[in-house]
Design a protein around this motif. Structure first.
Motif, PDB file in Angstrom:
ATOM      1  N   CYS A 216       0.710  -1.088   0.016  1.00  0.00           N
ATOM      2  CA  CYS A 216      -0.013   0.254   0.074  1.00  0.00           C
ATOM      3  C   CYS A 216       0.726   1.248   0.055  1.00  0.00           C
ATOM      4  O   CYS A 216       2.078   1.349   0.588  1.00  0.00           O
ATOM      5  CB  CYS A 216      -1.073  -0.114   1.184  1.00  0.00           C
ATOM      6  SG  CYS A 216      -2.177  -1.402   1.282  1.00  0.00           S
ATOM      7  N   THR A 217       0.215   2.310  -0.503  1.00  0.00           N
ATOM      8  CA  THR A 217       0.925   3.601  -0.503  1.00  0.00           C
ATOM      9  C   THR A 217      -0.086   4.807   0.247  1.00  0.00           C
ATOM     10  O   THR A 217      -1.050   4.708  -0.082  1.00  0.00           O
ATOM     11  CB  THR A 217       1.094   4.003  -1.784  1.00  0.00           C
ATOM     12  OG1 THR A 217       2.015   3.217  -2.855  1.00  0.00           O
ATOM     13  CG2 THR A 217       1.928   5.482  -1.953  1.00  0.00           C
ATOM     14  N   ASN A 218       0.602   5.543   1.172  1.00  0.00           N
ATOM     15  CA  ASN A 218       0.115   6.616   1.720  1.00  0.00           C
ATOM     16  C   ASN A 218      -0.921   6.071   2.671  1.00  0.00           C
ATOM     17  O   ASN A 218      -2.053   5.991   2.480  1.00  0.00           O
ATOM     18  CB  ASN A 218      -0.727   7.521   0.653  1.00  0.00           C
ATOM     19  CG  ASN A 218       0.252   8.112  -0.272  1.00  0.00           C
ATOM     20  OD1 ASN A 218       1.445   8.173  -0.215  1.00  0.00           O
ATOM     21  ND2 ASN A 218      -0.393   8.610  -1.498  1.00  0.00           N
ATOM     22  N   VAL A 219      -0.212   5.384   3.935  1.00  0.00           N
ATOM     23  CA  VAL A 219      -1.040   5.007   4.975  1.00  0.00           C
ATOM     24  C   VAL A 219      -1.024   5.845   6.156  1.00  0.00           C
ATOM     25  O   VAL A 219       0.205   6.471   6.792  1.00  0.00           O
ATOM     26  CB  VAL A 219      -0.665   3.658   5.324  1.00  0.00           C
ATOM     27  CG1 VAL A 219      -1.087   2.884   6.532  1.00  0.00           C
ATOM     28  CG2 VAL A 219      -0.552   2.755   3.843  1.00  0.00           C
ATOM     29  N   LEU A 220      -1.820   5.903   7.116  1.00  0.00           N
ATOM     30  CA  LEU A 220      -2.326   6.673   8.252  1.00  0.00           C
ATOM     31  C   LEU A 220      -2.803   5.761   9.250  1.00  0.00           C
ATOM     32  O   LEU A 220      -3.772   5.374   8.967  1.00  0.00           O
ATOM     33  CB  LEU A 220      -2.807   8.131   8.089  1.00  0.00           C
ATOM     34  CG  LEU A 220      -3.188   8.878   9.511  1.00  0.00           C
ATOM     35  CD1 LEU A 220      -1.865   9.281   9.959  1.00  0.00           C
ATOM     36  CD2 LEU A 220      -3.929  10.073   9.182  1.00  0.00           C
ATOM     37  N   ILE A 221      -2.202   5.738  10.450  1.00  0.00           N
ATOM     38  CA  ILE A 221      -2.492   4.804  11.501  1.00  0.00           C
ATOM     39  C   ILE A 221      -2.482   6.028  12.671  1.00  0.00           C
ATOM     40  O   ILE A 221      -1.383   6.436  13.024  1.00  0.00           O
ATOM     41  CB  ILE A 221      -2.338   3.527  12.200  1.00  0.00           C
ATOM     42  CG1 ILE A 221      -2.051   2.794  10.528  1.00  0.00           C
ATOM     43  CG2 ILE A 221      -2.714   3.066  13.051  1.00  0.00           C
ATOM     44  CD1 ILE A 221      -1.329   1.348  10.766  1.00  0.00           C
ATOM     45  N   GLU A 222      -3.528   6.573  13.334  1.00  0.00           N
ATOM     46  CA  GLU A 222      -3.363   7.776  14.369  1.00  0.00           C
ATOM     47  C   GLU A 222      -4.616   7.601  15.189  1.00  0.00           C
ATOM     48  O   GLU A 222      -5.877   7.509  14.893  1.00  0.00           O
ATOM     49  CB  GLU A 222      -3.426   8.941  13.463  1.00  0.00           C
ATOM     50  CG  GLU A 222      -3.366  10.398  14.374  1.00  0.00           C
ATOM     51  CD  GLU A 222      -3.243  11.589  13.612  1.00  0.00           C
ATOM     52  OE1 GLU A 222      -2.246  12.503  13.857  1.00  0.00           O
ATOM     53  OE2 GLU A 222      -4.050  11.637  12.540  1.00  0.00           O
ATOM     54  N   GLY A 223      -4.109   7.965  16.461  1.00  0.00           N
ATOM     55  CA  GLY A 223      -4.983   7.969  17.803  1.00  0.00           C
ATOM     56  C   GLY A 223      -5.470   6.857  18.375  1.00  0.00           C
ATOM     57  O   GLY A 223      -5.760   7.094  19.647  1.00  0.00           O
ATOM     58  N   VAL A 224      -5.693   5.824  17.811  1.00  0.00           N
ATOM     59  CA  VAL A 224      -6.267   4.844  18.325  1.00  0.00           C
ATOM     60  C   VAL A 224      -5.572   3.824  19.157  1.00  0.00           C
ATOM     61  O   VAL A 224      -4.363   4.000  19.173  1.00  0.00           O
ATOM     62  CB  VAL A 224      -7.280   3.885  17.210  1.00  0.00           C
ATOM     63  CG1 VAL A 224      -8.023   4.752  16.303  1.00  0.00           C
ATOM     64  CG2 VAL A 224      -6.076   3.395  16.090  1.00  0.00           C
ATOM     65  N   THR A 225      -6.301   3.036  19.939  1.00  0.00           N
ATOM     66  CA  THR A 225      -5.648   1.921  20.640  1.00  0.00           C
ATOM     67  C   THR A 225      -5.876   0.593  20.236  1.00  0.00           C
ATOM     68  O   THR A 225      -7.160   0.305  19.957  1.00  0.00           O
ATOM     69  CB  THR A 225      -6.338   2.150  22.305  1.00  0.00           C
ATOM     70  OG1 THR A 225      -5.815   3.303  22.815  1.00  0.00           O
ATOM     71  CG2 THR A 225      -5.895   1.180  23.089  1.00  0.00           C
ATOM     72  N   PHE A 226      -5.020  -0.321  20.230  1.00  0.00           N
ATOM     73  CA  PHE A 226      -5.219  -1.634  19.800  1.00  0.00           C
ATOM     74  C   PHE A 226      -4.775  -2.398  21.326  1.00  0.00           C
ATOM     75  O   PHE A 226      -3.816  -2.423  21.559  1.00  0.00           O
ATOM     76  CB  PHE A 226      -4.235  -2.109  18.793  1.00  0.00           C
ATOM     77  CG  PHE A 226      -4.436  -1.345  17.453  1.00  0.00           C
ATOM     78  CD1 PHE A 226      -5.275  -1.814  16.443  1.00  0.00           C
ATOM     79  CD2 PHE A 226      -3.898  -0.129  17.317  1.00  0.00           C
ATOM     80  CE1 PHE A 226      -5.634  -0.982  15.351  1.00  0.00           C
ATOM     81  CE2 PHE A 226      -4.246   0.696  16.077  1.00  0.00           C
ATOM     82  CZ  PHE A 226      -5.116   0.260  15.217  1.00  0.00           C
ATOM     83  N   ARG A 227      -5.670  -3.564  21.319  1.00  0.00           N
ATOM     84  CA  ARG A 227      -5.526  -4.559  22.300  1.00  0.00           C
ATOM     85  C   ARG A 227      -5.626  -5.745  22.061  1.00  0.00           C
ATOM     86  O   ARG A 227      -6.227  -6.080  21.269  1.00  0.00           O
ATOM     87  CB  ARG A 227      -6.467  -4.133  23.624  1.00  0.00           C
ATOM     88  CG  ARG A 227      -6.581  -2.695  24.068  1.00  0.00           C
ATOM     89  CD  ARG A 227      -7.328  -2.691  25.475  1.00  0.00           C
ATOM     90  NE  ARG A 227      -6.922  -3.358  26.389  1.00  0.00           N
ATOM     91  CZ  ARG A 227      -6.074  -2.761  27.607  1.00  0.00           C
ATOM     92  NH1 ARG A 227      -6.013  -1.347  27.552  1.00  0.00           N
ATOM     93  NH2 ARG A 227      -5.687  -3.389  28.391  1.00  0.00           N
ATOM     94  N   ASP A 228      -4.588  -6.623  22.624  1.00  0.00           N
ATOM     95  CA  ASP A 228      -4.637  -8.065  22.708  1.00  0.00           C
ATOM     96  C   ASP A 228      -4.780  -8.437  21.357  1.00  0.00           C
ATOM     97  O   ASP A 228      -5.836  -9.236  21.124  1.00  0.00           O
ATOM     98  CB  ASP A 228      -5.888  -8.616  23.531  1.00  0.00           C
ATOM     99  CG  ASP A 228      -5.451  -7.960  25.059  1.00  0.00           C
ATOM    100  OD1 ASP A 228      -4.398  -8.005  25.368  1.00  0.00           O
ATOM    101  OD2 ASP A 228      -6.566  -7.888  25.790  1.00  0.00           O
ATOM    102  N   SER A 229      -3.597  -8.400  20.698  1.00  0.00           N
ATOM    103  CA  SER A 229      -3.854  -8.695  19.314  1.00  0.00           C
ATOM    104  C   SER A 229      -3.405 -10.643  19.259  1.00  0.00           C
ATOM    105  O   SER A 229      -2.687 -10.801  20.165  1.00  0.00           O
ATOM    106  CB  SER A 229      -2.358  -8.043  18.375  1.00  0.00           C
ATOM    107  OG  SER A 229      -2.403  -8.899  17.083  1.00  0.00           O
TER     108      SER A 229
END
Length: 457
Positions: A216-229
C-alpha cells in the motif's frame, strides 16, 4: 596503543574480544545522517480525505456487542470508496465484528471516542485466505484483523479502541501448536514454492496479525488504541509513505510486537505508547530465502517521542531482516520497565543474513531494562548458514540509563565483524555486570560514563 592497554582504558572486563583495530567515525561516504532526516520527513505526508462521513449505523450496524457489524461496515467502506473517498465512522458504543475489516483506497476508518470494536476469536471468520507475510515468509493465510492489499490513501483514525480479544484461551495457544506448520511454511520459502500454493488457514496455527497494509501507499494510523492482538499489532508490508502517530498498542501475549515495518520505506512512528509481550518496535525485511527472493529493504524509518514499557526491546532491527534495513533514526523516546529487556537491539544470524547500516539512536531516556541497554546479537536463535549478516555504521548518543544488567552486549562474527559503532555522550548508571564485546571492530567510545567511571578510547 597495543591491545591490553586498550582493554585497561575501556575498563569493561571484556571477554573473547576481537581487537578494536582502528578508530573511525560511524558512517561512510554517502551514509545518511541526522542531516538527512528533514528530506525524509518531507516525503512522509499523511493522506487526506474528502469531507464526508459514512456512518455504519446507516447500513444497519447495532452497538449491542452481539450483532455482527461486518456487513454494515463492508457496505459503508464500499460506498465510501465508490464515492471517491471519505470517512467511514464507527460511532460511540460497543461493537462486535465476526471477521476482518478490509480497507479500500481513499477510505479513512474513523473510530469515535468511546467506541470499542471487539473482534471475533473464531479462526474460520478470517477466511478466505489472503496474501500475507507470517514472520517474514509470504503465505496465503487467515486475513489480518484489519487488512488492505494494493490500496492507496488509507487511514485508521480516532480515539476509540480495537480489541482483538486474544488470550490464552484462544489465539495465544497457537504459539505452542503451530511449530510444524511454521517450519513447513519456511521450507516452502526455501524451496521457492509459489506463494499461491503456500495455503494455510483455520487449522494451521499461523496466527494473523492485527493490522497489515500490504503493498500500500500513503497509510495513516493515528490516535486509536489496539489491545490483545493474536500476534503482531501493526505490520505494514511492502508499503511506502506510512505514518503511525499517537497510537497505543497494549498486549502481553506471545509475539505481541507493537509496530513492525516490514520491507517498507519512508515510515514515521511518533508519539506512540508500546506495552507489549515482545518487541515494541521491530523493523524487518523478510526472512531467509523468501526474504532474499522479495529483496526489498526497510529504509528511511523515523521513530520519535515514543514511550516503551514492557517488551523484549524498545527499538529493534530483525530478526527477520534478510532483505536489509538501512537509515533508521530514533530519538526523544522514553523506555522504562523491569519487563523491558533492552533499549536498542539488532539481531540476525548466518542463516537469515541481511545488511543493517546507518542506524542512529539519540536523546533517549532509559529508566530500567533487565538486560543490556544496547545489544547486537548475530548468533540469534540456533540457525547457522552461509549468509553472514552485516551490521555497520551505528551511532548512539545522548542516552542515559538508570538500571541495567549491562551497558553493551555485542556478539558479532569473527568472519564479518560488526563495524563502525560510535557511542558518545552517554551515561549508564546502575550497571550490574561488565559489558561483553565479541566480533566487533572500529568501536568508538566518546565521553561515555558507566557507574560514574569514564570509558573512552
Amino acid at each position: 596503543m597495543h591491545f591490553p592497554t586498550r582493554l585497561r582504558l575501556l575498563g569493561l572486563a571484556l571477554f573473547s574480544v576481537l581487537a578494536v583495530t582502528r578508530l573511525s567515525a560511524a558512517g561512510a561516504p554517502g551514509a545518511l545522517t541526522w542531516d538527512d532526516v528533514p528530506a525524509i520527513l518531507a516525503r512522509i505526508v499523511a493522506p487526506t480525505f474528502p469531507d464526508r462521513d459514512f456512518s455504519i449505523t446507516d447500513y444497519g450496524a447495532v452497538a449491542d456487542n452481539q450483532t455482527d457489524i461486518k456487513p454494515a461496515l463492508d457496505a459503508a467502506i464500499a460506498v465510501c470508496h465508490d464515492a471517491g473517498g471519505g470517512r467511514v465512522l464507527v460511532p460511540t458504543g460497543d461493537w462486535f465484528i465476526a471477521g476482518p475489516i478490509h480497507l479500500r483506497s481513499n477510505v479513512n476508518l474513523h473510530l469515535a471516542a468511546g467506541a470499542t470494536v471487539n473482534f471475533s476469536t473464531n479462526p474460520s471468520d478470517y477466511l478466505p485466505v489472503v496474501r500475507t507475510r507470517f514472520e517474514g515468509t509470504e503465505v496465503m493465510n487467515l486475513s489480518p484483523l484489519i487488512y488492505a492489499f494494493e490500496q492507496e490513501n488509507i487511514a485508521i483514525t480516532g480515539s476509540g479502541t480495537f480489541h482483538g480479544r486474544a488470550s490464552r484461551d484462544n489465539w495465544w495457544t497457537w504459539s505452542r501448536e503451530a511449530r510444524p506448520h511454521i517450519q513447513n511454511a519456511r521450507q516452502q520459502g526455501e524451496d521457492n514454492v509459489p506463494v499461491e500454493e503456500r495455503v494455510y488457514g483455520a487449522e494451521s496455527g499461523l496466527r494473523p496479525v492485527f493490522v497489515q497494509p500490504y503493498r500500500c501507499t500513503n497509510v495513516l494510523i493515528e490516535g486509536v488504541t489496539f489491545r490483545d492482538s493474536p500476534m503482531w499489532f501493526l505490520n505494514p508490508v511492502l508499503c511506502t509513505n506510512v505514518t503511525v502517530r499517537n497510537v497505543s498498542t497494549i498486549g502481553h501475549g506471545p509475539n505481541n510486537d507493537g509496530c513492525n515495518p516490514d520491507s517498507s520505506r519512508d515510515v514515521l512512528i511518533e508519539g506512540c505508547l508500546f506495552d507489549t509481550g515482545d518487541d515494541c518496535i521491530a523493523i524487518k525485511s523478510g526472512r531467509d530465502a523468501d526474504g532474499r527472493r522479495v529483496g526489498v529493504p526497510s529504509e528511511n524509518i523515523i521513530i520519535r517521542n515514543c514511550e516503551m514499557r514492557d517488551g523484549h526491546g524498545g527499538v529493534v532491527i530483525g530478526s527477520e531482516m534478510s532483505g536489509d534495513v538501512r537509515n533508521v533514526f530514533a530519538e526523544d523516546c522514553r523506555m522504562d520497565s523491569p519487563n523491558l529487556e533492552r533499549a536498542l537491539r539488532i539481531k540476525s544470524n548466518s542463516f537469515r543474513g541481511g545488511v543493517v547500516e546507518n542506524v542512529h539512536f539519540r536523546n533517549v531516556e532509559v529508566g530500567e531494562v533487565s538486560d543490556a541497554v544496547f545489544r547486537i546479537n548475530l548468533f540469534y536463535w540456533s540457525e547457522r548458514g552461509p549468509h553472514l549478516p552485516t551490521v555497520r555504521h551505528v551511532t548512539v548518543e545522548n542516552v542515559t540509563s538508570q538500571k541495567s544488567r549491562r551497558a553493551f552486549h555485542f556478539h558479532g562474527l569473527d568472519e564479518l565483524p560488526i563495524s563502525d559503532v560510535t557511542v558518545r555522550n552517554c551515561t549508564f548508571n546502575g550497571v550490574a555486570e561488565p559489558s561483553l564485546l565479541t566480533g566487533i571492530e572500529n568501536l568508538a567510545l566518546r565521553n561515555v560514563i558507566i557507574n560514574g567511571e569514564p570509558k573512552q578510547n
